[in-house]
Write a protein that holds these residues in place. Sequence first.
Motif, mmCIF file in Angstrom:
data_model
loop_
_atom_site.group_PDB
_atom_site.id
_atom_site.type_symbol
_atom_site.label_atom_id
_atom_site.label_comp_id
_atom_site.label_asym_id
_atom_site.label_seq_id
_atom_site.Cartn_x
_atom_site.Cartn_y
_atom_site.Cartn_z
ATOM 1 N N ASP A 147 -29.565 39.710 76.112
ATOM 2 C CA ASP A 147 -29.483 39.415 74.682
ATOM 3 C C ASP A 147 -30.750 38.738 74.195
ATOM 4 O O ASP A 147 -31.232 39.013 73.089
ATOM 5 N N GLY A 148 -31.321 37.875 75.051
ATOM 6 C CA GLY A 148 -32.576 37.232 74.672
ATOM 7 C C GLY A 148 -33.715 38.234 74.585
ATOM 8 O O GLY A 148 -34.541 38.166 73.663
ATOM 9 N N ALA A 149 -33.774 39.182 75.519
ATOM 10 C CA ALA A 149 -34.826 40.203 75.483
ATOM 11 C C ALA A 149 -34.679 41.113 74.275
ATOM 12 O O ALA A 149 -35.671 41.495 73.639
ATOM 13 N N LEU A 150 -33.450 41.468 73.938
ATOM 14 C CA LEU A 150 -33.215 42.297 72.756
ATOM 15 C C LEU A 150 -33.588 41.546 71.479
ATOM 16 O O LEU A 150 -34.191 42.122 70.548
ATOM 17 N N ALA A 151 -33.242 40.261 71.417
ATOM 18 C CA ALA A 151 -33.571 39.467 70.230
ATOM 19 C C ALA A 151 -35.080 39.409 70.011
ATOM 20 O O ALA A 151 -35.556 39.406 68.872
ATOM 21 N N GLY A 152 -35.853 39.384 71.123
ATOM 22 C CA GLY A 152 -37.309 39.377 71.000
ATOM 23 C C GLY A 152 -37.849 40.652 70.378
ATOM 24 O O GLY A 152 -38.972 40.673 69.856
ATOM 25 N N LEU A 153 -37.057 41.724 70.419
ATOM 26 C CA LEU A 153 -37.442 43.003 69.798
ATOM 27 C C LEU A 153 -36.759 43.207 68.451
ATOM 28 O O LEU A 153 -36.852 44.287 67.855
ATOM 29 N N GLY A 154 -36.056 42.156 67.986
ATOM 30 C CA GLY A 154 -35.354 42.268 66.716
ATOM 31 C C GLY A 154 -34.086 43.099 66.824
ATOM 32 O O GLY A 154 -33.604 43.626 65.810
ATOM 33 N N LEU A 155 -33.530 43.205 68.025
ATOM 34 C CA LEU A 155 -32.335 44.012 68.254
ATOM 35 C C LEU A 155 -31.180 43.138 68.718
ATOM 36 O O LEU A 155 -31.371 42.020 69.212
ATOM 37 N N ARG A 156 -29.989 43.687 68.584
ATOM 38 C CA ARG A 156 -28.800 42.956 68.999
ATOM 39 C C ARG A 156 -27.772 43.953 69.522
ATOM 40 O O ARG A 156 -27.619 45.038 68.957
ATOM 41 N N ARG A 157 -27.108 43.630 70.588
ATOM 42 C CA ARG A 157 -26.076 44.513 71.134
ATOM 43 C C ARG A 157 -24.694 43.915 70.871
ATOM 44 O O ARG A 157 -24.553 42.730 70.585
ATOM 45 N N ARG A 158 -23.699 44.776 71.010
ATOM 46 C CA ARG A 158 -22.316 44.314 70.908
ATOM 47 C C ARG A 158 -21.711 44.282 72.302
ATOM 48 O O ARG A 158 -21.676 45.295 72.996
ATOM 49 N N THR A 159 -21.257 43.115 72.713
ATOM 50 C CA THR A 159 -20.517 42.988 73.964
ATOM 51 C C THR A 159 -19.050 43.105 73.622
ATOM 52 O O THR A 159 -18.406 42.142 73.211
ATOM 53 N N ALA A 160 -18.518 44.310 73.780
ATOM 54 C CA ALA A 160 -17.163 44.592 73.325
ATOM 55 C C ALA A 160 -16.100 44.001 74.240
ATOM 56 O O ALA A 160 -14.996 43.674 73.799
ATOM 57 N N VAL A 161 -16.435 43.872 75.534
ATOM 58 C CA VAL A 161 -15.467 43.379 76.519
ATOM 59 C C VAL A 161 -16.207 42.474 77.498
ATOM 60 O O VAL A 161 -17.347 42.752 77.865
ATOM 61 N N VAL A 162 -15.567 41.419 77.914
ATOM 62 C CA VAL A 162 -16.091 40.564 78.980
ATOM 63 C C VAL A 162 -15.071 40.553 80.113
ATOM 64 O O VAL A 162 -13.888 40.271 79.894
#
Length: 299
Positions: free
Chosen positions: A204-219
């Motif tokens: 999530d930190g690496a994606l944020a550095g690219l201006g992106l965000r993922r959805r963690t639908a299940v843990v």
Amino acid sequence: MDLNLLRVLDALLQENSVTRAAERLGTSPAAVSRTLARLRRTVGDPLLVRAGQGLVPTPRAVELREEVAALLRGCDNVLRPGAGFDAVHLQRTFTVQAADLLLVGLAGSLTERIHAQAPGVDVVFLPEAVEGGPGLRQGWVDVELGVLGHLDPEIRTRPLTRMPLVGVARSGHPLFDGRIDARRFAEADHIGISRLGKRLGPIDGALAGLGLRRRTAVVVPSHTSAMMLARETDLVALSLDGWLPDTIAAMGLRTFPVPLDLEPLDLGMAWHPRNSADPGHRWFREHLAAAVLAPAGAV
């Protein structure tokens, strides 16, 4: 009794000669004679008596010969670290704390390795429930295996290998219809793996550095359950590069490089220093390390 007395007695009973016993011990005949006199007083028996030009043992000395030699061998095994260790006679249970993904890949290989040499050794795997706790210090855990952290300052460690993360999805997942870049990776729904229920991590930190965000639908709490879920859905999970390739293929899954600049995971083992010199523990650690570096089904 002074251990040196036993050593002199052993030499005398083996040589039946004060002179030869002195040569064997690297001392003088006079010193051995004095010790023989002390041994006679202690045992209450002459032990060696004159017969012509030589000495012969008394019946009591003959009785003591093998017993004294066995006592000295036992003392030497105690006082010399690792002396006399033979894995085939080891009767012991070792406890390993590891993530389920690691133990699935190495448990079979480890069991084969150790049982070939030590059929009396058993292994208990524990989940990472006591990670960062007193397991190693209190003796609940013999070896902690995985990404090491939050260890007590006295704990000994050994680095084993570095393994990059890869993505895992079912073979028919739409992701495989084109090039998997950071954007398409972030657009997929993901499975988080955390025994504590954490939703965010290095990805999530690496994606944020690219201006992106993922959805963690299940843990979910384990890698095994994550792969089972990925097999039945369009959710994306994570695994270790080159780990369990046969199992992943048999489950109808495929791996792909994570399109982010991520550091590989540093895998190692940790143990308490009280076990460092223990020959059985050291033997087990070597086999555990070998199983990690050459797991079953690894490429």
